[in-house]
Design an enzyme around this catalytic site. Structure first.
Site, short mmCIF file in Angstrom:
data_model
loop_
_atom_site.label_atom_id
_atom_site.label_comp_id
_atom_site.label_asym_id
_atom_site.label_seq_id
_atom_site.Cartn_x
_atom_site.Cartn_y
_atom_site.Cartn_z
CE1 TYR A 67 -4.20 -1.75 0.26
CE2 TYR A 67 -2.84 -3.29 1.50
CZ TYR A 67 -4.00 -3.01 0.81
OH TYR A 67 -4.97 -3.96 0.67
CE1 TYR B 190 -7.29 -6.85 3.79
CE2 TYR B 190 -6.37 -8.70 4.99
CZ TYR B 190 -6.32 -7.82 3.92
OH TYR B 190 -5.32 -7.92 3.01
CG ASP C 250 -9.99 -15.19 7.22
OD1 ASP C 250 -8.94 -15.65 7.72
OD2 ASP C 250 -10.00 -14.26 6.39
CE LYS D 137 -1.84 -11.66 8.23
NZ LYS D 137 -3.20 -11.30 7.82
C1 LIG Z 1 -3.81 -11.31 6.48
C2 LIG Z 1 -5.18 -11.86 6.34
C3 LIG Z 1 -5.63 -12.42 5.13
C4 LIG Z 1 -4.79 -12.42 3.87
O1 LIG Z 1 -3.63 -13.15 4.01
P1 LIG Z 1 -2.39 -12.87 3.00
O2 LIG Z 1 -1.38 -13.89 3.39
O3 LIG Z 1 -1.95 -11.45 3.29
O4 LIG Z 1 -2.89 -13.03 1.63
C5 LIG Z 1 -6.91 -12.95 5.10
N1 LIG Z 1 -7.69 -12.94 6.19
C6 LIG Z 1 -7.29 -12.42 7.36
C7 LIG Z 1 -8.21 -12.47 8.53
C8 LIG Z 1 -6.03 -11.86 7.48
O5 LIG Z 1 -5.64 -11.31 8.64
#
Ligand SMILES: *Cc1c(COP(=O)(O)O)cnc(C)c1O
Length: 427
Positions: A14, A141, A242, A271
């Protein structure tokens, strides 16, 4: 390092080519410390965006990577398999909610989200129902690729910029009841009303359980998740959780869904999966969903990236999960939470602090005004810490191995930062 070249030619997350902000050159990292080129040492408060939970250059993880490198760094996953993928998937399934039995290894968090959405679409296609809408929460997100963006908060992620290209999904207000506070039963009403009307169009609900991360760092009440699960059951809608940010202990539970004692139909992790060593993610689902997906017209799940199940990443992830299995994270996260809960409320006295919140190894300060990025970042570096705010949010999610003195340094630096008008954009 040639920082001028970096400034002129390399895109950072960004960033603008017209007014690039300062980037600090890192030469190595060990434990909670980042070592800069000029000899400065910073205590890391970010775990490199939720990922480096055991600290940098951990002996067990480094050993696993070197060991695997000597065997093979990569091999295609089509028609071939390997021990690191098998071992990792066994570990993941043993840790995850026990209805999940099938693992899809993907390259990044965003791809794991794409995979989860494709699974849900194929599931309904196989069942002969045309369901192509997803429901998600405002302030959510889910990543930066197109489908992930389409279920990310419509305002923060500038849906208007990609209008006409981005699929249009359905959003409900995120719950107002905070974690640890009173439960307001009317929080579920918007979702209830939406599902009553649109349930036959809806393939799945996708949300971040308990902690909404990059969309606002909000911690919500577990009852909301319970109600969502019940509504999904009632209308046979799939629930995608997620846990890319929350997975592997960050919120004080191994997975955040455990706060509400619910099970998702599809779970995304990423992550911290490799302890922050390299990119790898996974999408888990139940045997029932997987078999329906594969029983349809396509006869298989239609996804298979080049670097799927990368052995090097899987081997490091196995080593990271072994550390998790030792259970030490529990007391580490609890100690961090206790320390933050003890120290952070005092920050509310500072003029530019609007709210503070703590959950597990996550501490959030919501400021009254957006931060002046260049100035606050330089200030933190001068204080010997690495904290990277966004908007009005100054937050830390330190490595689990952080000591009390590391945490104290972080909090003291933040306290000084939020007491100074210079670090905010105030009109
Ligand atoms: C960081 C994140 C993503 C995306 O993961 P990337 O490895 O950056 O593509 C998706 N969902 C959540 C909740 C996240 O924190």
């Amino acid at each position: 390092m040639d920082l001028e070249f970096d400034r002129q030619h390399i895109w950072h997350p960004y960033t603008s080519t017209l007014s690039p902000l300062t980037c600090y050159p890192v030469v190595s990292a060990k434990g909670v410390h980042l070592h800069l080129e000029d000899g400065t040492t910073l205590v890391d408060g970010m775990s490199s965006w939720w990922s480096t939970i055991h600290g940098y250059n951990h002996p067990a993880l480094t050993h696993a990577a070197k060991d695997q490198l000597d065997k093979m760094s990569h091999v295609m996953f089509g028609g071939l398999t390997h021990q690191p993928a098998i071992e990792l998937s066994k570990k993941l399934l043993a840790m995850a909610p026990n209805n999940l039995e099938q693992v899809f290894l993907a390259d990044s968090g965003s791809v794991a989200v794409e995979v989860s959405l494709k699974m849900a679409l194929q599931y309904w296609h196989s069942k002969g129902e045309r369901r192509s809408k997803f429901v998600s929460l405002r302030h959510g997100y889910h990543g930066d690729t197109f489908a992930a963006m389409s279920v990310t908060d419509p305002d923060n992620s500038m849906h208007s910029l990609y209008k006409g290209f981005l699929p249009e999904h359905l959003f409900v207000d995120s719950p107002s009841s905070v974690f640890g506070g009173e439960w307001d039963p009317s929080d579920i009403d918007p979702l209830k009303a939406l599902l009553a009307e649109r349930n036959s169009d809806i393939a799945a609900i996708i949300l971040e359980p308990i902690v909404q991360g990059a969309g606002g760092m909000r911690f919500y009440h577990p009852n909301y998740l319970k109600e969502v699960r019940a509504l999904c059951d009632r209308y046979s809608i799939l629930l995608i959780c997620d846990e890319i940010a929350t997975g592997f202990g960050r919120t004080g539970k191994l997975f955040a869904v455990e706060h509400a004692d619910i099970k998702p139909d599809i779970l995304c992790v990423g992550k911290a999966l490799t302890g922050g060593y390299m990119t790898l993610s996974a999408t888990l689902t139940s045997k029932q969903v997987a078999d329906i997906v594969c029983g349809g017209e396509a006869g298989c799940f239609m996804h298979g990236p080049t670097f799927m199940g990368n052995p090097l990443a899987c081997a490091v992830a196995c080593a990271s999960l072994e550390l998790i299995e030792s259970g030490q994270w529990q007391s580490q996260v609890r100690d961090i939470e206790q320390f933050l809960k003890q120290k952070m409320p005092a920050l509310l006295e500072c003029e530019y602090v609007h709210d503070i919140r703590v959950l597990g190894a996550i501490g959030v300060i919501e400021a009254t005004h957006p931060v002046a990025m260049e100035s606050i970042q330089a200030f933190f570096v001068k204080q010997g810490v690495w904290v990277r705010p966004f908007g009005k949010l100054i937050y830390i999610m330190p490595p689990y191995i952080s000591s009390e003195s590391d945490l104290r340094l972080l909090i003291e630096a933040i306290e000084k930062a939020v007491s100074n008008k210079q670090h905010f954009v105030i009109n």
